[in-house]
Design a protein around this motif. Structure first.
Motif, PDB file in Angstrom:
ATOM      1  N   HIS A 113      -2.686  -9.202   5.412  1.00 22.19           N
ATOM      2  CA  HIS A 113      -1.572  -8.840   4.531  1.00 22.19           C
ATOM      3  C   HIS A 113      -1.881  -7.582   3.727  1.00 22.19           C
ATOM      4  O   HIS A 113      -1.001  -6.766   3.455  1.00 22.19           O
ATOM      5  N   LEU A 114      -3.129  -7.452   3.349  1.00 22.65           N
ATOM      6  CA  LEU A 114      -3.555  -6.286   2.564  1.00 22.65           C
ATOM      7  C   LEU A 114      -3.243  -4.995   3.329  1.00 22.65           C
ATOM      8  O   LEU A 114      -2.656  -4.047   2.783  1.00 22.65           O
ATOM      9  N   LEU A 115      -3.645  -4.964   4.595  1.00 22.75           N
ATOM     10  CA  LEU A 115      -3.387  -3.774   5.414  1.00 22.75           C
ATOM     11  C   LEU A 115      -1.897  -3.574   5.661  1.00 22.75           C
ATOM     12  O   LEU A 115      -1.388  -2.452   5.604  1.00 22.75           O
ATOM     13  N   GLU A 116      -1.230  -4.679   5.930  1.00 17.83           N
ATOM     14  CA  GLU A 116       0.217  -4.621   6.150  1.00 17.83           C
ATOM     15  C   GLU A 116       0.915  -4.028   4.925  1.00 17.83           C
ATOM     16  O   GLU A 116       1.787  -3.152   5.052  1.00 17.83           O
ATOM     17  N   ALA A 117       0.521  -4.514   3.765  1.00 23.43           N
ATOM     18  CA  ALA A 117       1.155  -4.039   2.532  1.00 23.43           C
ATOM     19  C   ALA A 117       0.825  -2.573   2.284  1.00 23.43           C
ATOM     20  O   ALA A 117       1.696  -1.795   1.866  1.00 23.43           O
ATOM     21  N   ALA A 118      -0.406  -2.186   2.560  1.00 17.52           N
ATOM     22  CA  ALA A 118      -0.790  -0.785   2.356  1.00 17.52           C
ATOM     23  C   ALA A 118       0.067   0.134   3.222  1.00 17.52           C
ATOM     24  O   ALA A 118       0.523   1.192   2.778  1.00 17.52           O
ATOM     25  N   ARG A 119       0.303  -0.300   4.445  1.00 19.72           N
ATOM     26  CA  ARG A 119       1.136   0.509   5.347  1.00 19.72           C
ATOM     27  C   ARG A 119       2.589   0.501   4.892  1.00 19.72           C
ATOM     28  O   ARG A 119       3.296   1.502   4.985  1.00 19.72           O
ATOM     29  N   MET A 120       3.031  -0.621   4.370  1.00 22.20           N
ATOM     30  CA  MET A 120       4.403  -0.689   3.857  1.00 22.20           C
ATOM     31  C   MET A 120       4.591   0.249   2.670  1.00 22.20           C
ATOM     32  O   MET A 120       5.619   0.919   2.552  1.00 22.20           O
ATOM     33  N   ILE A 121       3.587   0.306   1.828  1.00 21.89           N
ATOM     34  CA  ILE A 121       3.676   1.210   0.667  1.00 21.89           C
ATOM     35  C   ILE A 121       3.712   2.663   1.139  1.00 21.89           C
ATOM     36  O   ILE A 121       4.460   3.483   0.630  1.00 21.89           O
ATOM     37  N   ALA A 122       2.896   2.939   2.166  1.00 21.54           N
ATOM     38  CA  ALA A 122       2.841   4.305   2.696  1.00 21.54           C
ATOM     39  C   ALA A 122       4.187   4.731   3.270  1.00 21.54           C
ATOM     40  O   ALA A 122       4.620   5.872   3.061  1.00 21.54           O
ATOM     41  N   THR A 123       4.850   3.816   3.942  1.00 22.77           N
ATOM     42  CA  THR A 123       6.120   4.195   4.573  1.00 22.77           C
ATOM     43  C   THR A 123       7.310   3.968   3.654  1.00 22.77           C
ATOM     44  O   THR A 123       7.983   4.902   3.240  1.00 22.77           O
ATOM     45  N   ARG A 124       7.524   2.705   3.283  1.00 20.40           N
ATOM     46  CA  ARG A 124       8.738   2.395   2.543  1.00 20.40           C
ATOM     47  C   ARG A 124       8.745   2.946   1.115  1.00 20.40           C
ATOM     48  O   ARG A 124       9.788   3.233   0.551  1.00 20.40           O
ATOM     49  N   PHE A 125       7.559   3.028   0.513  1.00 18.49           N
ATOM     50  CA  PHE A 125       7.522   3.485  -0.883  1.00 18.49           C
ATOM     51  C   PHE A 125       6.922   4.881  -1.017  1.00 18.49           C
ATOM     52  O   PHE A 125       6.481   5.270  -2.110  1.00 18.49           O
ATOM     53  N   GLY A 126       6.888   5.604   0.098  1.00 17.09           N
ATOM     54  CA  GLY A 126       6.447   6.986   0.056  1.00 17.09           C
ATOM     55  C   GLY A 126       5.016   7.173  -0.428  1.00 17.09           C
ATOM     56  O   GLY A 126       4.681   8.212  -1.000  1.00 17.09           O
ATOM     57  N   GLY A 127       4.191   6.165  -0.230  1.00 18.92           N
ATOM     58  CA  GLY A 127       2.798   6.294  -0.603  1.00 18.92           C
ATOM     59  C   GLY A 127       2.524   6.062  -2.080  1.00 18.92           C
ATOM     60  O   GLY A 127       1.380   6.083  -2.521  1.00 18.92           O
ATOM     61  N   LYS A 128       3.583   5.825  -2.857  1.00 15.11           N
ATOM     62  CA  LYS A 128       3.405   5.580  -4.294  1.00 15.11           C
ATOM     63  C   LYS A 128       3.481   4.082  -4.582  1.00 15.11           C
ATOM     64  O   LYS A 128       4.417   3.407  -4.145  1.00 15.11           O
ATOM     65  N   PHE A 129       2.505   3.585  -5.298  1.00 15.08           N
ATOM     66  CA  PHE A 129       2.459   2.151  -5.558  1.00 15.08           C
ATOM     67  C   PHE A 129       3.704   1.712  -6.328  1.00 15.08           C
ATOM     68  O   PHE A 129       4.000   2.240  -7.390  1.00 15.08           O
ATOM     69  N   PRO A 130       4.450   0.748  -5.806  1.00 17.24           N
ATOM     70  CA  PRO A 130       5.668   0.299  -6.499  1.00 17.24           C
ATOM     71  C   PRO A 130       5.331  -0.335  -7.845  1.00 17.24           C
ATOM     72  O   PRO A 130       4.298  -0.983  -7.992  1.00 17.24           O
ATOM     73  N   GLU A 131       6.216  -0.136  -8.814  1.00 14.65           N
ATOM     74  CA  GLU A 131       5.965  -0.677 -10.151  1.00 14.65           C
ATOM     75  C   GLU A 131       6.830  -1.891 -10.460  1.00 14.65           C
ATOM     76  O   GLU A 131       6.426  -2.766 -11.224  1.00 14.65           O
ATOM     77  N   ARG A 132       8.007  -1.906  -9.881  1.00 14.76           N
ATOM     78  CA  ARG A 132       8.927  -3.003 -10.209  1.00 14.76           C
ATOM     79  C   ARG A 132       8.400  -4.321  -9.661  1.00 14.76           C
ATOM     80  O   ARG A 132       7.964  -4.422  -8.518  1.00 14.76           O
ATOM     81  N   HIS A 133       8.483  -5.329 -10.494  1.00 11.28           N
ATOM     82  CA  HIS A 133       8.032  -6.670 -10.134  1.00 11.28           C
ATOM     83  C   HIS A 133       8.654  -7.122  -8.818  1.00 11.28           C
ATOM     84  O   HIS A 133       7.979  -7.688  -7.945  1.00 11.28           O
ATOM     85  N   GLU A 134       9.928  -6.819  -8.674  1.00  8.37           N
ATOM     86  CA  GLU A 134      10.663  -7.215  -7.480  1.00  8.37           C
ATOM     87  C   GLU A 134      10.108  -6.528  -6.230  1.00  8.37           C
ATOM     88  O   GLU A 134       9.990  -7.148  -5.168  1.00  8.37           O
ATOM     89  N   ASP A 135       9.773  -5.238  -6.357  1.00 10.64           N
ATOM     90  CA  ASP A 135       9.207  -4.513  -5.220  1.00 10.64           C
ATOM     91  C   ASP A 135       7.812  -5.040  -4.892  1.00 10.64           C
ATOM     92  O   ASP A 135       7.433  -5.165  -3.725  1.00 10.64           O
TER      93      ASP A 135
END
Length: 341
Positions: A67-89
């Motif tokens: 999951h860690l790797l999956e999430a890292a890749r999701m952040i890279a793509t869906r969140f433009g590489g910036k760590f999401p701040e919103r609790h919901e995200d």
DNA sequence: AATCCGGGGCG
DNA sequence: CGCCCAGGATT
């Protein structure tokens, strides 16, 4: 605690995931190892899963690593590489649930989300004398609501950290250091002598009763058995022909029941005896067993779907304890000779 | 709502 | 050695 004051969301996330269900002294070296191999989000997003899992080896709960790797890749793509701040995200990331989302939001971003982990629950249950079991829907809501109302919105990160530290270092599960606890004087559990009773442990799996009526069908020196194959208790172990009921069923009704007649219908059989097995207790089941010994002529047709095994060879098959014990107390040999069948 | 997912510590 | 600990996903 070594992570005190950490504000980098990547580091907070990594440490929280590694420390889920894991003690600090067990997980911390893994955290350092990961940080060295994958110092930032983009390096983790590019990591090979094989390699990451190797680094995770020995830590357990390996889906956390995937999951860690999956999430890292999701952040890279869906969140433009910036760590999401919103609790919901944060919650949308694989491997990030309510606890981890609140931890990242409060520690890294100072957002007002209360963490509710085992430590917090223990402190709250004791301090406020709450008897609800944390695992129930009701208990979850109660502790989450209480933690949220209690949260210091001026410094949520500090508040969360303090509460968890207290739970981990002072208000420990088995032998809490009440004499050193700053909250001792106002702690309901301490004042009422309920420390050992709180928090209420989650109700175990609810125990249900099952009634197993085994038919020990003897044809000469042989007896019928089969392997349990379905997804149920005792999978891949052997058993006698079984009639299971949801309610107790006496021998008289058993031999007139539909499944019994289906099984033995056109055979010439004779009931020898029925005996009850001692109650078998499993984690979430109580097995009420009975064994009905039935004689059929040696020459009778074989029962379809069952193995016909000489009683002398039963020891080559694995049986549940319920059956094994019965076999030990009830030798099946000689019956054919005694009855002349 | 119940079950699974791995380890280690403690009594 | 058996019991306990515990967040998230799955079904």
């Amino acid at each position: 605690m070594p992570w005190r004051g950490e504000k980098d969301p990547y580091r907070v996330w990594l440490s929280e995931v590694i420390l889920q269900q894991t003690r600090v002294d067990q997980g911390w070296s893994y955290y350092l190892k990961f940080l060295k191999a994958y110092p930032d989000l983009s390096s983790l997003a590019q990591a090979r899963e094989e390699e990451a899992l190797l680094a995770w080896q020995g830590l357990g709960y390996y889906s956390r690593c995937r999951h860690l790797l999956e999430a890292a890749r999701m952040i890279a793509t869906r969140f433009g590489g910036k760590f999401p701040e919103r609790h919901e995200d944060l919650l949308s990331l694989p491997g990030v649930g309510a606890y981890t989302a609140a931890a990242i939001a409060s520690f890294a971003f100072g957002l007002p989300h209360a963490v509710v982990d085992g430590n917090v629950i223990r402190v709250l249950a004791r301090f406020f004398g709450i008897g609800m079991a944390p695992g129930t829907a009701e208990g979850k809501a109660a502790f989450a609501g209480l933690a949220d109302r209690l949260l210091d919105r001026k410094d949520p990160g500090m508040h969360n950290q303090a509460l968890m530290d207290l739970g981990a270092q002072v208000c420990s599960p088995r032998s809490p250091s009440c004499p050193h606890c700053p909250l001792q004087g106002r702690c309901i559990a301490y004042r009422s002598g309920q420390i050992k009773l709180l928090p209420t442990r989650d109700p175990g799996p609810r125990v249900t009763d099952r009634y197993f009526h085994y038919l020990v069908i003897q044809a000469g020196d042989s007896v019928y058995i089969r392997k349990r194959t379905s997804n149920d208790i005792w999978k891949h172990l052997y058993e006698f022909p079984l009639i299971e009921t949801k309610r107790p069923l006496g021998p008289e009704k058993l031999i007139r029941s539909r499944p019994f007649c289906d099984l033995l219908g056109n055979l010439d059989f004779r009931i020898w005896e029925t005996r009850k097995a001692p109650l078998q207790k499993l984690t979430h089941r109580r097995i009420h067993g009975s064994f009905t010994r039935i004689l059929v002529p040696e020459s009778s047709a074989r029962l379809e779907g069952f193995l016909r095994v000489p009683v002398t060879e039963l020891s080559r098959y694995a049986f549940p304890r319920l059956i094994f014990s019965f076999l030990q107390g009830n030798p099946l040999t000689l019956l054919g000779l005694m009855t002349g069948l």
